[in-house]
Design an enzyme around this catalytic site. Structure first.
Site, short mmCIF file in Angstrom:
data_model
loop_
_atom_site.label_atom_id
_atom_site.label_comp_id
_atom_site.label_asym_id
_atom_site.label_seq_id
_atom_site.Cartn_x
_atom_site.Cartn_y
_atom_site.Cartn_z
N HIS A 40 -4.03 -1.47 4.42
CA HIS A 40 -3.55 -1.36 5.79
C HIS A 40 -3.51 -2.74 6.46
O HIS A 40 -4.55 -3.37 6.66
CB HIS A 40 -4.50 -0.43 6.55
CG HIS A 40 -4.12 -0.15 7.95
ND1 HIS A 40 -4.96 -0.43 9.02
CD2 HIS A 40 -3.01 0.40 8.49
CE1 HIS A 40 -4.39 -0.05 10.14
NE2 HIS A 40 -3.20 0.45 9.86
N ARG A 41 -2.31 -3.21 6.77
CA ARG A 41 -2.11 -4.56 7.31
C ARG A 41 -2.69 -5.61 6.36
O ARG A 41 -3.21 -6.64 6.77
CB ARG A 41 -2.71 -4.71 8.70
CG ARG A 41 -2.28 -3.60 9.68
CD ARG A 41 -2.97 -3.72 11.03
NE ARG A 41 -2.93 -2.45 11.74
CZ ARG A 41 -3.60 -2.16 12.84
NH1 ARG A 41 -4.37 -3.09 13.40
NH2 ARG A 41 -3.51 -0.97 13.41
N HIS A 82 1.04 -6.34 14.33
CA HIS A 82 0.84 -4.96 14.74
C HIS A 82 1.04 -4.73 16.23
O HIS A 82 1.81 -3.88 16.65
CB HIS A 82 -0.55 -4.47 14.33
CG HIS A 82 -0.83 -3.07 14.80
ND1 HIS A 82 -1.42 -2.79 16.01
CD2 HIS A 82 -0.58 -1.87 14.22
CE1 HIS A 82 -1.52 -1.49 16.15
NE2 HIS A 82 -1.03 -0.90 15.08
N GLU A 141 6.30 -0.81 8.17
CA GLU A 141 6.35 -0.02 9.41
C GLU A 141 7.17 -0.76 10.45
O GLU A 141 6.89 -1.91 10.77
CB GLU A 141 4.96 0.26 9.97
CG GLU A 141 5.04 1.08 11.25
CD GLU A 141 3.68 1.47 11.83
OE1 GLU A 141 3.67 1.92 13.00
OE2 GLU A 141 2.67 1.34 11.13
N LYS A 143 7.45 -1.29 13.99
CA LYS A 143 6.53 -1.11 15.11
C LYS A 143 7.30 -1.16 16.42
O LYS A 143 7.95 -2.16 16.73
CB LYS A 143 5.45 -2.19 15.08
CG LYS A 143 4.41 -2.10 16.17
CD LYS A 143 3.62 -0.81 16.09
CE LYS A 143 2.80 -0.72 14.83
NZ LYS A 143 1.94 0.50 14.81
N ASP A 266 -8.25 -0.02 5.41
CA ASP A 266 -8.61 -1.41 5.65
C ASP A 266 -9.46 -1.96 4.51
O ASP A 266 -9.54 -3.18 4.32
CB ASP A 266 -9.43 -1.54 6.94
CG ASP A 266 -8.62 -1.24 8.20
OD1 ASP A 266 -7.40 -1.06 8.10
OD2 ASP A 266 -9.24 -1.18 9.29
#
Length: 275
Positions: A40-41, A82, A141, A143, A266
């Site tokens: 995640h990220r 993000h 994604e 955003k 994460d």
């Protein structure tokens, strides 16, 4: 009826061998269930989110995908970040859409996570594609695409220029909370898998899933609304289910038992103990 047929072996690449996985997995004929690990990220539990440092860490941890967030600068550069504002993860202030790429690039996007990351820069979408495609899957994604009219076309163009509009083994996936944006992406990139993100149980009805299945390949809910029945419903509509964001061993164990297709986390080592 679902437009795409992507139910082969593509999405599930990583085998999970953790004790709690073996305990919770349903009985099979001898084959272990496959599930993907999505950083995640990047490996954001260990490095500043959405930076090269986090993506490199995820690559080192041998995850199946990195998840990135794409927005657009004032002068039209696609950047990976993000929040709509730079305040939380850089030494700057203001909205991404109001800052030029030069202004964004001058910011320190790493030191908030630790001195060892001082000077880490905001990455561009193109840089991430060039550095990682072919090495690791990329879950993209969009955003807040409603803030950036035409961003779908810009993202599509970046992928087309790199011949990534026909991804192999589902190694490029695009997702968003904005369903209309995903319909646009589906029209622009009909061969690229689409995911829809949600936190709402209202989107888990039979009618909602029917609608999503006309253009989406993945239904990606927050893990708090995941149930065994929902997973079965999603699968019955020809979609796969990736869920987020795992930050504990307990939540990972729960999702193993639910038989989801991928876990977005994460901490990749919480999901795949090989790391």
């Amino acid at each position: 009826m679902k437009k795409k047929t992507l139910l082969g072996a593509g999405f599930a690449l990583a085998l999970l061998f953790s004790p709690f996985h073996q305990a919770c997995a349903p009985e099979t004929t001898g084959d272990l269930r496959k599930m993907d690990t999505v950083a995640h990220r990047g490996a954001s539990g260990y490095a500043p989110e959405n930076t090269i440092a986090a993506f490199d860490k995820a690559l080192d941890m041998k995850v199946d995908y990195i998840e990135i967030d794409v927005q657009r600068s004032k002068d039209g550069e696609l950047v990976v970040m993000h929040d709509n504002k730079v305040d939380r993860t850089t030494n700057g202030t203001g909205y991404i859409k109001d800052l030029t790429f030069e202004q964004l690039r001058s910011l320190d996007a790493g030191s908030w996570k630790g001195e060892q990351f001082t000077g880490e820069k905001i990455a561009t979408f193109g840089e991430v594609l060039d550095r990682y495609h072919g090495k690791i899957g990329i879950l993209i994604e969009l955003k807040s695409p409603e803030l950036y009219p035409g961003i779908e076309e810009s993202v599509a163009q970046e992928l087309i220029e790199r011949n990534l509009d026909h991804p192999q083994n589902e190694k490029i996936i695009i997702q968003s909370f904005n369903f209309e944006s995903m319909k646009k992406i589906d029209a622009l990139l009909p061969n690229v898998p689409i995911g829809v993100l949600t936190t709402s149980k209202a989107h888990t009805t039979e009618q909602a899933l029917d609608d999503f299945a006309t253009y989406a390949d993945y239904f990606n809910p927050i893990y708090g609304i995941v149930t065994e029945d929902l997973v079965n419903q999603v699968h019955s509509h020809g979609m796969k289910i990736s869920t987020w964001t795992v930050r504990s061993h307990e939540s990972a164990e729960f999702l193993f038992s639910m038989n989801v297709d991928a876990i977005i986390t994460d901490f990749p080592d919480y999901v795949d103990p090989r790391n």
